[in-house]
Design a protein around this motif. Structure first.
Motif, PDB file in Angstrom:
ATOM      1  N   ASN A   6      41.120  22.908  16.147  1.00 52.98           N
ATOM      2  CA  ASN A   6      41.352  21.830  15.200  1.00 52.98           C
ATOM      3  C   ASN A   6      41.501  22.305  13.756  1.00 52.98           C
ATOM      4  N   GLN A   7      41.677  23.575  13.559  1.00 57.90           N
ATOM      5  CA  GLN A   7      41.802  24.093  12.203  1.00 57.90           C
ATOM      6  C   GLN A   7      43.106  23.615  11.574  1.00 57.90           C
ATOM      7  N   THR A   8      43.045  23.216  10.307  1.00 58.92           N
ATOM      8  CA  THR A   8      44.237  22.837   9.573  1.00 58.92           C
ATOM      9  C   THR A   8      44.722  24.048   8.798  1.00 58.92           C
ATOM     10  N   PHE A   9      45.911  24.528   9.155  1.00 59.07           N
ATOM     11  CA  PHE A   9      46.449  25.720   8.524  1.00 59.07           C
ATOM     12  C   PHE A   9      47.166  25.403   7.215  1.00 59.07           C
ATOM     13  N   VAL A  10      47.751  24.225   7.135  1.00 56.72           N
ATOM     14  CA  VAL A  10      48.485  23.835   5.935  1.00 56.72           C
ATOM     15  C   VAL A  10      47.503  23.294   4.898  1.00 56.72           C
ATOM     16  N   THR A  11      47.528  23.838   3.708  1.00 60.33           N
ATOM     17  CA  THR A  11      46.617  23.393   2.646  1.00 60.33           C
ATOM     18  C   THR A  11      47.306  22.482   1.637  1.00 60.33           C
ATOM     19  N   GLU A  12      48.637  22.429   1.689  1.00 62.95           N
ATOM     20  CA  GLU A  12      49.380  21.538   0.812  1.00 62.95           C
ATOM     21  C   GLU A  12      50.721  21.188   1.452  1.00 62.95           C
ATOM     22  N   PHE A  13      51.289  20.081   1.016  1.00 66.80           N
ATOM     23  CA  PHE A  13      52.596  19.660   1.486  1.00 66.80           C
ATOM     24  C   PHE A  13      53.579  19.663   0.316  1.00 66.80           C
ATOM     25  N   ILE A  14      54.858  19.727   0.651  1.00 67.83           N
ATOM     26  CA  ILE A  14      55.919  19.649  -0.343  1.00 67.83           C
ATOM     27  C   ILE A  14      56.664  18.337  -0.145  1.00 67.83           C
ATOM     28  N   ILE A  93      51.773  18.759  -3.065  1.00 70.16           N
ATOM     29  CA  ILE A  93      50.636  17.848  -3.103  1.00 70.16           C
ATOM     30  C   ILE A  93      49.577  18.410  -2.154  1.00 70.16           C
ATOM     31  N   PRO A  94      48.349  18.662  -2.649  1.00 65.97           N
ATOM     32  CA  PRO A  94      47.301  19.215  -1.789  1.00 65.97           C
ATOM     33  C   PRO A  94      47.030  18.330  -0.578  1.00 65.97           C
ATOM     34  N   PHE A  95      46.561  18.942   0.494  1.00 68.73           N
ATOM     35  CA  PHE A  95      46.302  18.222   1.742  1.00 68.73           C
ATOM     36  C   PHE A  95      45.392  17.019   1.510  1.00 68.73           C
ATOM     37  N   ASN A  96      44.278  17.227   0.805  1.00 62.69           N
ATOM     38  CA  ASN A  96      43.336  16.135   0.571  1.00 62.69           C
ATOM     39  C   ASN A  96      43.950  15.025  -0.270  1.00 62.69           C
ATOM     40  N   SER A  97      44.762  15.404  -1.259  1.00 55.71           N
ATOM     41  CA  SER A  97      45.436  14.399  -2.092  1.00 55.71           C
ATOM     42  C   SER A  97      46.437  13.605  -1.275  1.00 55.71           C
ATOM     43  N   CYS A  98      47.094  14.277  -0.348  1.00 56.34           N
ATOM     44  CA  CYS A  98      48.047  13.610   0.538  1.00 56.34           C
ATOM     45  C   CYS A  98      47.330  12.576   1.412  1.00 56.34           C
ATOM     46  N   MET A  99      46.195  12.960   1.969  1.00 53.81           N
ATOM     47  CA  MET A  99      45.429  12.024   2.806  1.00 53.81           C
ATOM     48  C   MET A  99      44.892  10.859   1.959  1.00 53.81           C
ATOM     49  N   THR A 100      44.504  11.152   0.725  1.00 52.00           N
ATOM     50  CA  THR A 100      44.022  10.095  -0.168  1.00 52.00           C
ATOM     51  C   THR A 100      45.126   9.112  -0.493  1.00 52.00           C
ATOM     52  N   GLN A 101      46.323   9.623  -0.775  1.00 52.04           N
ATOM     53  CA  GLN A 101      47.466   8.749  -1.049  1.00 52.04           C
ATOM     54  C   GLN A 101      47.780   7.889   0.165  1.00 52.04           C
ATOM     55  N   LEU A 102      47.766   8.496   1.346  1.00 53.47           N
ATOM     56  CA  LEU A 102      48.018   7.756   2.580  1.00 53.47           C
ATOM     57  C   LEU A 102      46.997   6.647   2.769  1.00 53.47           C
ATOM     58  N   TYR A 103      45.718   6.963   2.519  1.00 56.57           N
ATOM     59  CA  TYR A 103      44.660   5.970   2.702  1.00 56.57           C
ATOM     60  C   TYR A 103      44.784   4.816   1.698  1.00 56.57           C
ATOM     61  N   LYS A 166      42.898  14.833  11.196  1.00 56.53           N
ATOM     62  CA  LYS A 166      42.365  15.762  12.185  1.00 56.53           C
ATOM     63  C   LYS A 166      43.462  16.501  12.958  1.00 56.53           C
ATOM     64  N   LEU A 167      44.717  16.144  12.743  1.00 57.96           N
ATOM     65  CA  LEU A 167      45.812  16.829  13.410  1.00 57.96           C
ATOM     66  C   LEU A 167      45.967  18.249  12.872  1.00 57.96           C
ATOM     67  N   VAL A 168      46.575  19.114  13.667  1.00 60.06           N
ATOM     68  CA  VAL A 168      46.839  20.494  13.247  1.00 60.06           C
ATOM     69  C   VAL A 168      48.208  20.559  12.584  1.00 60.06           C
ATOM     70  N   PHE A 169      48.247  21.086  11.373  1.00 60.00           N
ATOM     71  CA  PHE A 169      49.495  21.318  10.655  1.00 60.00           C
ATOM     72  C   PHE A 169      49.612  22.821  10.432  1.00 60.00           C
ATOM     73  N   CYS A 170      50.411  23.479  11.255  1.00 60.47           N
ATOM     74  CA  CYS A 170      50.464  24.934  11.218  1.00 60.47           C
ATOM     75  C   CYS A 170      51.872  25.469  10.968  1.00 60.47           C
ATOM     76  N   GLY A 171      52.859  24.575  10.909  1.00 63.94           N
ATOM     77  CA  GLY A 171      54.231  25.037  10.732  1.00 63.94           C
ATOM     78  C   GLY A 171      54.814  24.601   9.409  1.00 63.94           C
ATOM     79  N   PRO A 172      55.990  23.953   9.411  1.00 65.18           N
ATOM     80  CA  PRO A 172      56.619  23.491   8.169  1.00 65.18           C
ATOM     81  C   PRO A 172      55.712  22.504   7.440  1.00 65.18           C
ATOM     82  N   ASN A 173      55.719  22.576   6.123  1.00 64.50           N
ATOM     83  CA  ASN A 173      54.876  21.667   5.336  1.00 64.50           C
ATOM     84  C   ASN A 173      55.706  20.808   4.393  1.00 64.50           C
TER      85      ASN A 173
END
Length: 315
Positions: A6-14, A93-103, A166-173
Motif C-alpha cells: 500500500n505504499q504511495t510512490f508518488v509524492t506530488e501530481f502535475i 501539487i503535493p499529494f496531501n494538497s491534492c487529497m485536501t482539494q478533492l475533499y 489509499k490507492l497506489v500511485f507508482c507510475g505517471p503523475n
C-alpha cells in the motif's frame, strides 16, 4: 514485501489543465480571473445585503446566504490553482494538497446538494401550506437545516477520499485535468480501482438522486398548488418566489448528474472537463445574477444599497 503493497510512490501530481489550448492560456487566464472576481464579488454582495437588510431576515434569504458562502468557497478551492496553471510552469501539487482539494471540493458540492433540498422544502412550506409556514419554518429549524447541510456535506466524502488516498500511485503523475478530481486520479492509480470506483459511483449516485428526488417532489407539490390558484396574478406571484431556486437547481443537477451518476469510465476526460467547468466555475457565477434579477426583494435591496453607497459624499 507484503507490507509495502500500500505504499504511495508518488509524492506530488502535475496538473496539466488544458494542454491542447496552450496558445489560448493568456486569454483564458484573463477570462477566468474575471469570472472568479465576479463570482466572489457577486456572492459577497448578496451575503452582505442579506445580513444588513432587515427586510431580508427570513428563512429563504437565510438559506441564500449560506448558498453564497458555499459558492465562494467552492470556486476558491478550484479556480486559483487553475489560474496558476495558465501563467506558470510550476503545475505541481503535493499529494496531501491534492487529497485536501478533492475533499473540500467534494464536501462543498455535497453541502450544496443538501442546501438546495432544504431551500426546496422551504418553498414547499411557503407555497403549499402558508398558514403553517411560520410555525414549521422557525429560525431554529432553518438553522438546523443549514447546519445539517454543512455537516452532512463534510461527512459524505470522507469514505471516497479515504479510499482514493489509499490507492497506489507508482507510475505517471500527470493529471489531465484542471484540479484533483476522482476520475483522473483513478486513471493514474496502479491499484485495482474497481471497488473504489463502484463505491464512489454508488455513494455519489445515492447523494445526488436522494437530494434531487426530494427537490423534485417538493416542486411537484409546489407547481400543483400554483396551478390551482384562481388568478393569473396570484399564480405569477407564487411562482416568482421559487423561480430563482428552480433555475439554479436545473443548472446544478443537470451537470453533476451527467458527471457522477454513471460509471466513471464512460465519459472521456475532455467531456468531463467541460462539464466540470460548468458547475465549478460557471454556475457559482450565475447564482448572484439569477437571484438578483429574478427576485424583486433582492434586486431592490441590492439597488438600494448601491445607490446609497454611490450617493454618500466623499467629504
Amino acid at each position: 514485501m507484503g507490507g509495502e503493497i500500500n505504499q504511495t510512490f508518488v509524492t506530488e501530481f502535475i496538473i496539466l489543465g488544458f494542454p491542447s489550448l496552450k496558445k489560448l492560456y493568456p486569454f483564458m487566464f484573463l477570462l477566468f480571473l474575471f469570472v472568479y472576481m465576479f463570482t466572489v464579488t457577486g456572492n459577497l454582495i448578496i451575503f452582505i445585503t442579506v445580513i444588513t437588510n432587515y427586510k431580508l431576515q427570513i428563512p429563504m434569504f437565510f438559506f441564500l446566504n449560506h448558498l453564497s458562502a458555499m459558492e465562494i468557497w467552492y470556486t476558491s478551492v478550484i479556480v486559483p490553482k487553475m489560474l496558476s496553471t495558465f501563467v506558470t510552469s510550476n503545475r505541481a501539487i503535493p499529494f496531501n494538497s491534492c487529497m485536501t482539494q478533492l475533499y473540500l471540493f467534494s464536501s462543498l458540492g455535497a453541502s450544496e446538494c443538501y442546501l438546495l433540498t432544504a431551500m426546496a422544502y422551504d418553498r414547499y412550506l411557503a407555497i403549499c401550506i402558508p398558514l403553517h409556514y411560520s410555525s414549521k419554518m422557525t429560525n431554529t429549524i432553518s438553522h438546523q437545516l443549514s447546519s445539517g447541510a454543512w455537516i452532512g456535506g463534510f461527512i459524505s466524502p470522507i469514505l471516497p477520499v479515504t479510499l482514493i488516498s489509499k490507492l497506489v500511485f507508482c507510475g505517471p503523475n500527470q493529471i489531465n485535468y484542471f484540479y484533483c478530481d476522482a476520475q483522473p486520479l483513478l486513471k493514474l492509480s496502479c491499484s485495482n480501482t474497481h471497488f473504489t470506483e463502484a463505491a464512489i459511483s454508488v455513494l455519489a449516485s445515492g447523494l445526488i438522486f436522494s437530494s434531487f428526488l426530494l427537490t423534485v417532489l417538493s416542486y411537484i407539490f409546489i407547481i400543483s398548488t400554483i396551478l390551482r390558484i384562481p388568478s393569473a396574478i396570484g399564480r405569477k406571484k407564487a411562482f416568482s418566489t421559487c423561480a430563482s431556486h428552480l433555475t439554479v437547481v436545473m443548472i446544478y443537477y443537470g451537470t453533476i448528474t451527467a458527471m457522477y451518476m454513471q460509471p466513471m469510465s464512460k465519459f472521456s476526460l475532455d467531456i468531463n472537463k467541460v462539464l466540470s467547468l460548468l458547475y465549478t466555475v460557471v454556475t457559482p457565477m450565475l447564482n448572484p445574477i439569477i437571484y438578483s434579477l429574478r427576485n424583486k426583494d433582492m434586486k431592490d435591496s441590492v439597488l438600494k444599497q448601491w445607490k446609497s453607497s454611490t450617493s454618500d459624499p466623499i467629504f
